[in-house]
Design a protein around this motif. Sequence first.
Motif, PDB file in Angstrom:
ATOM      1  N   VAL A 141       0.815  -1.220   0.000  1.00  7.47           N
ATOM      2  CA  VAL A 141       0.000   0.000   0.000  1.00  7.47           C
ATOM      3  C   VAL A 141       0.851   1.276   0.000  1.00  7.47           C
ATOM      4  N   VAL A 143       2.881   3.991  -1.954  1.00  4.03           N
ATOM      5  CA  VAL A 143       2.836   4.501  -3.316  1.00  4.03           C
ATOM      6  C   VAL A 143       4.074   5.363  -3.549  1.00  4.03           C
ATOM      7  N   GLY A 197      -2.314   7.894   6.401  1.00  2.00           N
ATOM      8  CA  GLY A 197      -2.683   7.615   5.020  1.00  2.00           C
ATOM      9  C   GLY A 197      -2.377   6.188   4.605  1.00  2.00           C
ATOM     10  N   VAL A 198      -1.204   5.687   5.005  1.00  2.95           N
ATOM     11  CA  VAL A 198      -0.816   4.321   4.648  1.00  2.95           C
ATOM     12  C   VAL A 198      -1.777   3.307   5.277  1.00  2.95           C
ATOM     13  N   ARG A 200      -4.856   3.742   6.379  1.00  5.40           N
ATOM     14  CA  ARG A 200      -6.217   3.836   5.856  1.00  5.40           C
ATOM     15  C   ARG A 200      -6.295   3.215   4.468  1.00  5.40           C
ATOM     16  N   ARG A 201      -5.215   3.336   3.713  1.00  4.41           N
ATOM     17  CA  ARG A 201      -5.182   2.679   2.408  1.00  4.41           C
ATOM     18  C   ARG A 201      -5.175   1.157   2.579  1.00  4.41           C
ATOM     19  N   ASP A 204      -8.698   0.151   3.459  1.00  6.20           N
ATOM     20  CA  ASP A 204      -9.572   0.183   2.289  1.00  6.20           C
ATOM     21  C   ASP A 204      -9.320  -1.025   1.388  1.00  6.20           C
ATOM     22  N   ARG A 205      -8.053  -1.384   1.234  1.00  7.51           N
ATOM     23  CA  ARG A 205      -7.727  -2.535   0.391  1.00  7.51           C
ATOM     24  C   ARG A 205      -8.309  -3.819   0.979  1.00  7.51           C
ATOM     25  N   GLU A 211      -9.041   2.642  -4.811  1.00 13.34           N
ATOM     26  CA  GLU A 211      -8.839   4.077  -4.778  1.00 13.34           C
ATOM     27  C   GLU A 211      -7.709   4.470  -5.711  1.00 13.34           C
ATOM     28  N   PRO A 213      -4.245   6.004  -6.928  1.00 11.33           N
ATOM     29  CA  PRO A 213      -2.945   6.109  -6.256  1.00 11.33           C
ATOM     30  C   PRO A 213      -2.695   7.520  -5.765  1.00 11.33           C
ATOM     31  N   GLU A 216       2.921   9.649  -1.811  1.00  7.20           N
ATOM     32  CA  GLU A 216       3.184   9.966  -0.415  1.00  7.20           C
ATOM     33  C   GLU A 216       4.059  11.212  -0.304  1.00  7.20           C
TER      34      GLU A 216
END
Length: 233
Positions: A141, A143, A197-198, A200-201, A204-205, A211, A213, A216
């Motif tokens: 996750v 980016v 952010g990492v 929460r990504r 979500d995954r 979502e 990309p 970061e």
Amino acid sequence: MALRKQPRSIARELALLSISQVKTKQGKLTTEDLDSLVLAAIRTLTIEVQDNLEAASGEIKRGEERLLNSETRASDLDSAKVMIQEALAVSQAAINRVGVAIEFPEFLQLTNKEQVRQYATELIVTVNDYRQEIEAEIENVLVGWQLSRLPKIDRDILRISVAEILYLQVPEKVAINESVELAKRYSDEDGFRFINGVLRRLSDRRKGIIEEPVVEVELETEISTPSEVESSS
């Protein structure tokens, strides 16, 4: 550290300060190893509080000097106000440091509770035993970034959170919020936003949400903390 912090929050902090010092391979941590790691973490926090008190003393002294200077050196009322505001800001920083030190006895008492030490050791063992799997989940996750290039403290906070989500049945929201609080204490503003952010990504995954990309925020320098006393992980 907040007064009357929950036992698991204390445990996470102890684990964070211990993980960077783990040198034993997967499945090889003994009870003695874990006890030594937790004790080292507590000593690290003790040193930090002592440093805070010394810094507070220096800040109070500087604040007093600025107040005196405002009376003797200020050429006009406006410059005197600026000096007084600077003195108050320095004094407030000192008060905040003293507040942390005052909370420490309660924190130290909580670290001796069985449930705190038990969960801290469970976190340390889980991160140690499943490090490859945990890091793979994080890498998936990230980016435009590599885990190895993150500040060590940020890597360890991410590892703890992912360990809780994947292996310790901690609700994702709780694990993420706790990691953000750790990052606010031990990293910086970019660090805790990055970690949020990492995670929460990753959440979500796991829920199957697709979502776009997101690049970061680049973290150019490694954050140094009291826990980084032995070696990099």
